[in-house]
Design a protein around this motif. Structure first.
Motif, mmCIF file in Angstrom:
data_model
loop_
_atom_site.group_PDB
_atom_site.id
_atom_site.type_symbol
_atom_site.label_atom_id
_atom_site.label_comp_id
_atom_site.label_asym_id
_atom_site.label_seq_id
_atom_site.Cartn_x
_atom_site.Cartn_y
_atom_site.Cartn_z
ATOM 1 N N LEU A 1 -5.909 -29.804 21.456
ATOM 2 C CA LEU A 1 -6.085 -30.345 20.120
ATOM 3 C C LEU A 1 -6.779 -31.695 20.130
ATOM 4 N N TRP A 2 -6.540 -32.493 21.171
ATOM 5 C CA TRP A 2 -7.199 -33.807 21.209
ATOM 6 C C TRP A 2 -8.713 -33.639 21.297
ATOM 7 N N ARG A 3 -9.171 -32.562 21.952
ATOM 8 C CA ARG A 3 -10.612 -32.329 22.025
ATOM 9 C C ARG A 3 -11.164 -31.877 20.672
ATOM 10 N N THR A 4 -10.346 -31.179 19.891
ATOM 11 C CA THR A 4 -10.765 -30.831 18.529
ATOM 12 C C THR A 4 -10.970 -32.093 17.697
ATOM 13 N N VAL A 5 -10.078 -33.061 17.860
ATOM 14 C CA VAL A 5 -10.222 -34.333 17.131
ATOM 15 C C VAL A 5 -11.547 -35.002 17.502
ATOM 16 N N ILE A 6 -11.891 -34.979 18.785
ATOM 17 C CA ILE A 6 -13.182 -35.538 19.212
ATOM 18 C C ILE A 6 -14.327 -34.752 18.579
ATOM 19 N N GLY A 7 -14.174 -33.426 18.506
ATOM 20 C CA GLY A 7 -15.197 -32.604 17.869
ATOM 21 C C GLY A 7 -15.385 -32.948 16.402
ATOM 22 N N VAL A 8 -14.274 -33.191 15.699
ATOM 23 C CA VAL A 8 -14.349 -33.596 14.287
ATOM 24 C C VAL A 8 -15.074 -34.924 14.157
ATOM 25 N N LEU A 9 -14.717 -35.879 15.004
ATOM 26 C CA LEU A 9 -15.359 -37.194 14.950
ATOM 27 C C LEU A 9 -16.836 -37.104 15.304
ATOM 28 N N PHE A 10 -17.173 -36.217 16.227
ATOM 29 C CA PHE A 10 -18.571 -36.039 16.616
ATOM 30 C C PHE A 10 -19.403 -35.553 15.433
ATOM 31 N N ILE A 11 -18.894 -34.525 14.738
ATOM 32 C CA ILE A 11 -19.600 -34.016 13.555
ATOM 33 C C ILE A 11 -19.661 -35.090 12.469
ATOM 34 N N ALA A 12 -18.577 -35.855 12.317
ATOM 35 C CA ALA A 12 -18.561 -36.927 11.315
ATOM 36 C C ALA A 12 -19.620 -37.981 11.616
ATOM 37 N N LEU A 13 -19.803 -38.310 12.892
ATOM 38 C CA LEU A 13 -20.826 -39.295 13.258
ATOM 39 C C LEU A 13 -22.228 -38.768 12.969
ATOM 40 N N ILE A 14 -22.442 -37.488 13.204
ATOM 41 C CA ILE A 14 -23.757 -36.910 12.910
ATOM 42 C C ILE A 14 -24.033 -36.988 11.406
ATOM 43 N N ASN A 15 -23.032 -36.628 10.589
ATOM 44 C CA ASN A 15 -23.196 -36.754 9.134
ATOM 45 C C ASN A 15 -23.526 -38.187 8.737
ATOM 46 N N ASN A 16 -22.805 -39.127 9.327
ATOM 47 C CA ASN A 16 -23.017 -40.530 9.007
ATOM 48 C C ASN A 16 -24.392 -41.007 9.470
ATOM 49 N N ALA A 17 -24.827 -40.501 10.620
ATOM 50 C CA ALA A 17 -26.147 -40.877 11.136
ATOM 51 C C ALA A 17 -27.249 -40.418 10.188
ATOM 52 N N PHE A 18 -27.104 -39.212 9.649
ATOM 53 C CA PHE A 18 -28.097 -38.715 8.693
ATOM 54 C C PHE A 18 -28.180 -39.637 7.473
ATOM 55 N N ASN A 19 -27.025 -40.108 7.012
ATOM 56 C CA ASN A 19 -27.006 -40.971 5.835
ATOM 57 C C ASN A 19 -27.591 -42.353 6.127
ATOM 58 N N LEU A 20 -27.141 -42.972 7.226
ATOM 59 C CA LEU A 20 -27.547 -44.341 7.524
ATOM 60 C C LEU A 20 -29.013 -44.439 7.933
ATOM 61 N N MET A 21 -29.525 -43.407 8.580
ATOM 62 C CA MET A 21 -30.891 -43.451 9.096
ATOM 63 C C MET A 21 -31.890 -42.796 8.152
ATOM 64 N N GLY A 22 -31.397 -42.344 6.984
ATOM 65 C CA GLY A 22 -32.288 -41.798 5.979
ATOM 66 C C GLY A 22 -32.911 -40.467 6.342
ATOM 67 N N ILE A 23 -32.224 -39.678 7.177
ATOM 68 C CA ILE A 23 -32.743 -38.361 7.554
ATOM 69 C C ILE A 23 -32.408 -37.366 6.454
#
Length: 353
Positions: A300-322
């Motif tokens: 389950l701890w790896r699932t949490v990392i997976g959630v955070l990984f996807i969240a960072l990608i979403n945030n990167a799209f927003n912050l970098m204007g992609i």
């Protein structure tokens, strides 16, 4: 006697040499397996750390407390659903109905908050009713009728979608601002150290289910049932009940996420944002975290990392204007890479044993 001693001594030396080579080969084989297991278990942490470091330099507003809390808060409902999905997938099943379990729980909670005047009672009823009933129906189809979980939960999601549309009539159930403070508190307020309540709920669910998986007999039964159903059954494990419990827990987590989502938006609706993508996002987080789609392996701890990984990608799209329209493509490619890497490791490990 001396003549006999020579050949016997030579045979002993040859046997010792062969045993030494065998031991060396076993050590090299074991080291290769250990390296592959390390990649599968901890590779996601390395990739996550690299992405985090890149965003720190590429996006000036990324490394701020407000942005990081917003990232966690906006993805907490995915995290809660992914935690339940982890148990389901380790048990060897899929649950595609979590998106509409999420929607229906939010609808029921909003309806009770508006029409029954008891927000807390409505929330409890929504979570328990949707989670338990949907989970039991899915389990009945999978364990008794023997329908594959992919098809069974797909059918269930269509039924839940129809029920939600029937209750709402295609409209959203608005909760007037200020009239249900207890309901609004769930998704719009903070309680511990200024941390938003959805984030707190995500942390608590992840900690509780992580403990269940790693520290309890029931958790070991889930791994056994997902790894080899027949062997688990022969060893005395009540596989049907174990898999039923995982499906109920998965539906309960989706329902809890739905109540939080309705509180955040202040309304219950049949097709809230994220309903259709929630199963994909949850499964993506679980698979990126290294849980096997065949069952029996995962954490389950790896699932949490997976959630955070996807969240960072979403945030990167927003912050970098992609352009956000490319986001589903990026998520799909990540799933392909994660599944391909996991399958490669499993095949090589099976061939080497």
């Amino acid at each position: 006697m001396a003549e006999d001693a020579g050949p016997k001594g030579q045979d002993a030396d040859d046997g010792a040499l062969a045993a030494t080579r065998l031991d060396e080969g076993f050590v090299r084989h074991r080291n290769k397996l250990d390296a592959r297991m390390l990649i599968r278990n901890y590779g996601v942490i390395v990739i996550f750390a690299l992405l985090f470091a890149i965003l720190c330099f590429a996006a000036p507003n990324f490394l701020t407390s407000q942005n990081l809390l917003n990232v966690l808060n906006s993805n907490a409902y995915i995290g809660i659903a992914a935690c339940g999905t982890t148990l389901v997938m380790i048990g060897g099943n899929f649950d595609l109905s979590i998106g509409y379990s999420y929607a229906l729980a939010g609808i029921l909670a909003a309806w009770f908050a508006v029409h029954a005047g008891g927000a807390v009672a409505g929330i409890l009823l929504a979570v328990l009713a949707v989670g338990v009933i949907v989970g039991l129906v899915n389990a009945l189809l999978v364990n008794v009728v023997k329908v594959h979980s992919f098809l069974a939960t797909l059918a269930t999601s269509l039924v839940l979608s129809g029920i939600g549309l029937g209750i709402t009539g295609g409209f959203q159930i608005d909760i007037p601002a200020g009239e249900q403070p207890a309901f609004n508190w769930i998704g719009q307020e903070s309680s511990i150290l200024g941390i938003p309540n959805p984030v707190t709920a995500f942390v608590l669910v992840a900690a509780a289910l992580g403990f269940v998986l790693s520290r309890t007999r029931f958790g070991r039964y889930i791994y056994a049932a997902g790894g080899n159903t027949e062997a688990a059954r022969l060893s005395g494990i009540r596989v049907g009940w174990v898999l039923t419990a995982t499906l109920v827990i998965g539906a309960l987590c989706a329902a809890l996420a739905g109540v939080i989502g309705a509180s955040v938006s202040g309304a219950g609706q049949a097709n809230p944002g994220g309903t259709q993508s929630l199963p994909l996002d949850a499964i993506a987080a679980v698979v990126i975290g290294g849980t096997s789609i065949k069952g029996g392996e995962g954490a389950l701890w790896r699932t949490v990392i997976g959630v955070l990984f996807i969240a960072l990608i979403n945030n990167a799209f927003n912050l970098m204007g992609i352009e956000s329209s490319y986001l589903p493509t990026a998520t799909g490619l990540l799933i392909i890479l994660a599944v391909a890497a996991n399958s490669l490791i499993v095949r090589r490990r099976s061939a080497a044993i």
